[in-house]
Design a protein around this motif. Structure first.
Motif, PDB file in Angstrom:
ATOM      1  N   ARG A 226       7.626  49.227  13.418  1.00 45.26           N
ATOM      2  CA  ARG A 226       7.870  48.328  14.542  1.00 45.26           C
ATOM      3  C   ARG A 226       7.683  49.089  15.851  1.00 45.26           C
ATOM      4  O   ARG A 226       7.859  50.313  15.897  1.00 45.26           O
ATOM      5  CB  ARG A 226       9.297  47.782  14.477  1.00 45.26           C
ATOM      6  N   PRO A 227       7.330  48.400  16.928  1.00 46.41           N
ATOM      7  CA  PRO A 227       7.146  49.093  18.206  1.00 46.41           C
ATOM      8  C   PRO A 227       8.384  49.843  18.695  1.00 46.41           C
ATOM      9  O   PRO A 227       8.256  50.773  19.498  1.00 46.41           O
ATOM     10  CB  PRO A 227       6.770  47.964  19.167  1.00 46.41           C
ATOM     11  N   ASP A 228       9.576  49.481  18.199  1.00 47.26           N
ATOM     12  CA  ASP A 228      10.780  50.205  18.601  1.00 47.26           C
ATOM     13  C   ASP A 228      11.106  51.356  17.655  1.00 47.26           C
ATOM     14  O   ASP A 228      12.152  52.005  17.796  1.00 47.26           O
ATOM     15  CB  ASP A 228      11.974  49.262  18.698  1.00 47.26           C
ATOM     16  N   GLY A 229      10.233  51.621  16.682  1.00 48.63           N
ATOM     17  CA  GLY A 229      10.439  52.728  15.762  1.00 48.63           C
ATOM     18  C   GLY A 229      11.171  52.380  14.491  1.00 48.63           C
ATOM     19  O   GLY A 229      11.385  53.256  13.644  1.00 48.63           O
ATOM     20  N   THR A 230      11.552  51.144  14.281  1.00 50.46           N
ATOM     21  CA  THR A 230      12.266  50.738  13.072  1.00 50.46           C
ATOM     22  C   THR A 230      11.289  50.191  12.038  1.00 50.46           C
ATOM     23  O   THR A 230      10.123  49.916  12.333  1.00 50.46           O
ATOM     24  CB  THR A 230      13.315  49.666  13.393  1.00 50.46           C
ATOM     25  N   GLY A 231      11.802  50.015  10.804  1.00 51.93           N
ATOM     26  CA  GLY A 231      11.030  49.366   9.746  1.00 51.93           C
ATOM     27  C   GLY A 231       9.862  50.166   9.224  1.00 51.93           C
ATOM     28  O   GLY A 231       8.928  49.601   8.642  1.00 51.93           O
ATOM     29  N   ARG A 232       9.877  51.486   9.366  1.00 48.17           N
ATOM     30  CA  ARG A 232       8.726  52.300   8.957  1.00 48.17           C
ATOM     31  C   ARG A 232       8.533  52.232   7.445  1.00 48.17           C
ATOM     32  O   ARG A 232       9.490  52.373   6.686  1.00 48.17           O
ATOM     33  CB  ARG A 232       8.954  53.751   9.395  1.00 48.17           C
ATOM     34  N   ARG A 233       7.308  52.017   7.009  1.00 47.33           N
ATOM     35  CA  ARG A 233       7.021  51.923   5.583  1.00 47.33           C
ATOM     36  C   ARG A 233       5.578  52.321   5.302  1.00 47.33           C
ATOM     37  O   ARG A 233       4.708  52.225   6.163  1.00 47.33           O
ATOM     38  CB  ARG A 233       7.264  50.504   5.073  1.00 47.33           C
TER      39      ARG A 233
END
Length: 746
Positions: free
Chosen positions: A154-161
């Motif tokens: 995500r653009p805020d750095g969350t949800g990396r996969r």
């Protein structure tokens, strides 16, 4: 035999992110596995392949690794490149090495308040922001090697996969987004079969392995977890005794022509993980395969495929997997074209039936078949090397290669009342630096440009309404390119004629502090590819060499890009012998026009340039005092046996087929003339290089030592075919410059 501990180079290492324990599964009620089967195993309706697709990728969740934390090691003179903007152009994701390794960053184009989105030490290679703004997709190289993964965050750095490439034996490559952001096209490479259990390649040379590695051997599945950074192997690093390989297979076995298995497949992947991947197309013996664009209605896909020198753009109809159109396209940037918003026109960067690439317009009917094809923009003697279209499809940005420098212009492609393949007049956009390496849309009327030049590090610039070009605040200022007091050397072009009459050219870097007519020690530096081109951009290696009082002449020998298709094809097959002679002709011209000292010449190069370095030392043994070969092939047959299957498929057209042309490949191989070697040689290689396996350097160094020639090998840890980590790059530059200075300044 262990390396001399006095030559060990060690240092701290960042913490590697650990994969999550479970894959992301489709939500209840989501559709199961689905695909559009190709008719006969290749894309469209091409016959002759088995049709076995690479396994469908499964998304893998990862721990958070972003946020506002700055990098531990901050480089003052950093580079920024490969930008991708969100839909309105207010923010950009980009690659930056301010932390010592290329990592994923994002931030507003008008502010220096950037954020690190992935703090893992795996280098980032490509970036693409989704059209709906919800995801940023990017490619990383675990351990710095050639196998890559496609991730999203995500653009805020969350949800990396991880979307594809989680299996260490596979590899994945970034493709295009669906225009609504619902899916990402990803190319997945199927694992290749091993030649022997536990062994990928086998050397045909009658001496034992060096440090347990054979020519063409690849690291095992745990290769990404090696510690340390580099090892300099001293004189005792090899011995010539014969000993068995780990699985008991005796040495001296002839290498197979190429590693079996492999294949490339394109999947459409839902970044949210709510739907199963959809197989778009597959090729079992593919040289390259990338989805460059999808039509807005999803009915057509634009694919780039084929071996080097014979790439083609293909329109693939998703409903029945038919190929409705194909056209040869130029080597270079893989993003070769795009559909117009209504799907009626395909805009392509192609050199079909011409010397230099131009902008082609292909008018398509409702079934995706061509109605007419025309050249929409061209320049005499210049390649169109980059093509980008605005999100609304109304403007195209064209970057032209003009004798190595770049020129950018904008053309309208969707004016009211014009024919679907018509364009408006070109509007030039002045550039503050010599070379543009990427162009991408950034909202209405705006572009992001990745620029490089002879006086600066790579940076990202913001072009507004085709009028002003402004440097983004997070790109390093020009004055930070080098420490104060020693500005970069601005190169001058040199032109010459090869012994067979072919025009050649290059860039000469004169070391400061010497009278114009005073002969200087000179390094002939050869780029890779061979389908690359020497460009007038700042190279820290050249800066290091000229700072030691060494001149550098960096030529384009035959086979290089930027000089027309005939020049690229001039080294095919037996024409490579003439390329070996080009190196000697360039060295002679450096003496007469440089002026270089004819008694203090050296040769150096990377990848194919490393192969040319090995070849120059044995084909012209009295010309050079020494050589430094970086990730170079020393024997084409062991190279084909050890490289990745899709690389072998692509290289066969360029070098020769490993079965049909074995005698030619043997004759072209520097190892076939090793007895002619007379001067010291330094070989440099990344330990995880599966493009040109490390055994290519090892066998040349070993054979040189057996003949009493001084030879050393610098192995860079956590690196593949490209050296991407700041500490390794610094070590490489200093080791190479030390070697050159020691042998040329005496």
């Amino acid at each position: 035999m262990a390396a001399d501990p006095r030559n060990q180079v060690t240092g701290g290492r960042g913490t590697r992110a650990v994969d999550g324990p479970a894959p992301v599964l489709p939500a209840p009620g989501a559709p199961g596995p689905a695909h559009v089967p190709p008719q006969d195993g290749r894309t469209g309706d091409r016959p002759g392949a088995s049709g076995a697709a690479a396994p469908a990728p499964a998304p893998v969740a990862l721990p958070e690794a972003g946020g506002p934390r700055d990098a531990v090691t901050r480089l003052r003179a950093h580079g920024c490149w490969y930008p991708s903007a969100n839909a309105d152009g207010t923010e950009a994701a980009f690659i930056c090495d301010r932390g010592g390794v290329p990592q994923l960053w994002a931030g507003p184009v008008g502010s220096d308040e950037v954020r690190l989105l992935d703090s893992s030490p795996d280098p980032v290679k490509e970036v693409s922001w989704s059209p709906d703004g919800r995801w940023i997709a990017y490619t990383t190289a675990p351990g710095g090697g050639e196998h890559t993964r496609v991730l999203c965050v995500r653009p805020d750095g969350t949800g990396r996969r991880i979307l594809a490439g989680a299996d260490p034996a596979s590899s994945a490559h970034l493709g295009c987004w669906a225009h609504d952001g619902s899916a990402l096209a990803v190319t997945v490479a199927a694992p290749a079969a091993a030649v022997h259990p536990g062994l990928v390649g086998q050397t045909p040379w009658d001496h034992g392995p060096a440090d347990g590695l054979l020519a063409g051997a690849r690291p095992g599945a745990d290769w990404a977890d090696r510690d340390g950074h580099a090892t300099l192997l001293g004189p005792a690093a090899y011995d010539a005794t014969s000993r068995p390989v780990p699985n008991g297979t005796p040495t001296g076995t002839t290498a197979p022509a190429a590693r079996p298995g492999g294949g490339l497949s394109v999947y459409l992947i839902d970044p949210d993980g709510l739907a199963s991947p959809v197989l778009l197309t597959t090729e079992t013996r593919a040289a390259s395969l990338r989805a460059c664009d999808l039509s807005h209605d999803g009915r057509f896909a634009l694919l780039r495929r084929g071996p080097r020198g014979r790439r083609e753009a293909v329109v693939h109809r998703t409903a029945d997997a038919a190929t409705t159109f194909a056209l040869p396209v130029a080597d270079g940037d893989p993003w070769v074209g795009r559909f117009s918003p209504d799907g009626r026109t395909l805009w392509l960067r192609s050199n079909a039936d011409r010397e230099y690439a131009a902008l082609f317009a292909v008018v398509l009917d409702a079934d995706g078949r061509p109605q007419r094809t025309s050249v929409a923009a061209e320049r005499d003697g210049s390649d169109l090397e980059l093509l980008a279209l605005a999100h609304d499809g109304r403007t195209a940005a064209l970057a032209w290669n003009v004798q190595g420098a770049g020129e950018l212009e904008l053309v309208e492609t969707f004016r009211t009342g014009q024919a679907p393949d018509g364009t408006g007049p070109a509007r030039p956009l002045p550039l503050p630096h010599e070379v543009v390496t990427r162009v991408t849309p950034a909202g209405a009327g705006r572009l992001l440009l990745a620029l490089s030049g002879s006086q600066r590090r790579p940076g990202v610039w913001w072009a507004h309404e085709g009028v002003s070009v402004l440097r983004t605040p997070w790109s390093a200022p020009d004055e930070d390119a080098v420490p104060p007091g020693r500005p970069p050397v601005r190169p001058v072009p040199l032109r010459l004629t090869a012994r067979d009459g072919l025009p050649l050219s290059g860039w000469y870097y004169r070391a400061p502090g010497r009278a114009r007519d005073e002969p200087a020690p000179c390094v002939i530096h050869l780029h890779g590819g061979p389908e690359e081109q020497e460009r007038p951009v700042f190279d820290p290696l050249y800066h290091e060499l000229t700072g030691r009082g060494l001149d550098v002449f960096a030529p384009d020998v035959r086979g290089s890009l930027g000089h027309g298709r005939s020049f690229v094809d001039a080294d095919l097959g037996a024409g490579r012998f003439a390329a070996f002679d080009d190196v000697a002709d360039c060295a002679a011209h450096a003496v007469t026009a440089g002026p270089a000292d004819p008694t203090r010449l050296a040769v150096m190069g990377r990848s194919y340039g490393g192969c040319l370095t090995f070849a120059s030392l044995v084909w012209h043994p009295d010309l050079f005092r020494t050589g430094v070969a970086v990730c170079g092939m020393s024997d084409f047959l062991t190279f084909f046996a050890g490289t990745e299957p899709w690389i072998a498929e692509s290289a066969a057209h360029k070098y020769g087929h490993p079965e049909r042309d074995r005698e030619l490949l043997r004759a072209l191989s520097p190892m076939s003339r090793i007895e002619a070697l007379r001067v010291p040689v330094l070989a440099v290689h990344g330990e995880h290089d599966t493009n040109v396996p490390p055994g290519e350097s090892q066998q040349f160094v070993r054979a040189a030592r057996e003949r009493g020639i001084r030879a050393e090998l610098l192995t860079l840890r956590d690196e593949g075919h490209d050296f991407l980590r700041a500490d390794n790059r610094r070590l490489f530059r200093r080791a190479a410059a030390d070697w050159m200075e020691r042998h040329l300044r005496a």
